[in-house]
Design an enzyme around this catalytic site. Structure first.
Site, short mmCIF file in Angstrom:
data_model
loop_
_atom_site.label_atom_id
_atom_site.label_comp_id
_atom_site.label_asym_id
_atom_site.label_seq_id
_atom_site.Cartn_x
_atom_site.Cartn_y
_atom_site.Cartn_z
N GLY A 1 0.83 -1.19 0.00
CA GLY A 1 0.00 0.00 0.00
C GLY A 1 0.87 1.24 0.00
O GLY A 1 2.02 1.21 0.46
N GLN B 1 2.99 9.98 1.50
CA GLN B 1 4.29 9.30 1.52
C GLN B 1 5.17 9.68 0.34
O GLN B 1 6.37 9.45 0.36
CB GLN B 1 4.10 7.78 1.52
CG GLN B 1 3.44 7.24 2.78
CD GLN B 1 3.37 5.73 2.74
OE1 GLN B 1 2.42 5.18 2.21
NE2 GLN B 1 4.37 5.06 3.28
N CYS C 1 6.02 -0.20 7.08
CA CYS C 1 5.64 0.99 6.31
C CYS C 1 6.86 1.47 5.54
O CYS C 1 7.96 1.52 6.09
CB CYS C 1 5.17 2.07 7.27
SG CYS C 1 4.70 3.61 6.46
N LEU C 2 6.65 1.81 4.26
CA LEU C 2 7.77 2.27 3.44
C LEU C 2 8.39 3.56 3.99
O LEU C 2 9.53 3.87 3.70
CB LEU C 2 7.31 2.49 1.99
CG LEU C 2 6.82 1.24 1.26
CD1 LEU C 2 6.32 1.60 -0.13
CD2 LEU C 2 7.91 0.18 1.18
N HIS D 1 -4.38 1.16 7.52
CA HIS D 1 -3.03 1.72 7.59
C HIS D 1 -2.90 2.92 6.64
O HIS D 1 -2.38 3.98 7.02
CB HIS D 1 -2.02 0.63 7.24
CG HIS D 1 -0.58 1.06 7.21
ND1 HIS D 1 0.38 0.53 8.05
CD2 HIS D 1 0.08 1.95 6.42
CE1 HIS D 1 1.54 1.11 7.79
NE2 HIS D 1 1.40 1.96 6.80
N GLU D 2 -3.39 2.75 5.39
CA GLU D 2 -3.23 3.82 4.40
C GLU D 2 -4.16 5.00 4.69
O GLU D 2 -3.76 6.15 4.50
CB GLU D 2 -3.50 3.27 2.98
CG GLU D 2 -2.57 2.14 2.54
CD GLU D 2 -1.10 2.40 2.79
OE1 GLU D 2 -0.65 3.55 2.73
OE2 GLU D 2 -0.37 1.41 3.05
N HIS E 1 -2.63 7.20 7.11
CA HIS E 1 -1.64 8.11 6.51
C HIS E 1 -2.28 9.43 6.08
O HIS E 1 -1.67 10.50 6.18
CB HIS E 1 -0.99 7.47 5.28
CG HIS E 1 0.22 6.63 5.56
ND1 HIS E 1 1.35 7.13 6.16
CD2 HIS E 1 0.49 5.33 5.32
CE1 HIS E 1 2.27 6.17 6.27
NE2 HIS E 1 1.76 5.06 5.77
NI NI Z 1 2.67 3.20 5.63
#
Ligand code: NI
Length: 172
Positions: free
Chosen positions: A46, A51, A96-97, A138-139, A142
């Site tokens: 995701g 991000q 998470c990236l 999660h997204e 963000h």
């Molecule tokens: Ni993330």
């Protein structure tokens, strides 16, 4: 398509509440394509627009396992909103990236129903459980400036951030 730069903790754009998209036009579609390419390149499941430094309510998700022979299954979500969730929660490891090479157990709703605008700007709904439900929560977090490390205990967060710092120092 173009690969975008992924912003990492503690970049301030990750703490901002993202703005709603007024209309899904070609510019947004091209951005969705770039986000998907960036996510696949980083082997993520995701990615949310903040991000990549864009404070807009845009998310891409793909929880398929192409390495196990599954077809890719990208989901594009503009202005996603959780309109229902189960009472039951479950605890799973998340990464998470934007917090590279770290993970921690996070409690999330087991099932969620999410309303959004799709790639063509059409209203859509998705009912999710398992990894997809986790990825959606999660997204969407963000988009509200929340990272998964904000949802773990202070002690665990401090330990995780220490490891992240150590890893970065070793990379220098
Ligand atoms: Ni993330």
């Amino acid at each position: 398509m173009a690969k975008l730069k992924v912003y990492e903790y503690p970049h301030p754009v990750l703490k901002q509440k993202a703005e709603k998209v007024a209309k899904v036009d070609d510019k947004i579609r091209s951005f969705l394509d770039d986000m998907l390419e960036t996510m696949y390149d980083a082997a993520g499941v995701g990615l949310a627009a903040p991000q990549v430094g864009v404070s807009k309510r845009i998310v891409v998700i793909d929880v398929a396992h192409p390495d196990e022979g599954e077809e890719r299954n990208p989901i594009y979500l503009v202005n996603p909103e959780i309109i229902w969730h189960s009472d039951e929660e479950s605890c799973q490891y998340e990464g998470c990236l934007s917090v590279p090479d770290q993970s921690a157990e996070v409690s999330r709703y087991k099932q969620v129903r999410v309303q959004y605008l799709d790639y063509n700007g059409k209203e859509a709904e998705i009912m999710a459980e398992g990894l997809l439900a986790i990825a959606l929560q999660h997204e969407i977090d963000h988009l509200d400036g929340i990272l998964y490390i904000d949802r773990i205990s202070r002690l665990k967060r401090q330990m995780l951030l220490k490891k992240l710092q150590k890893m970065r120092q070793e990379e220098e």
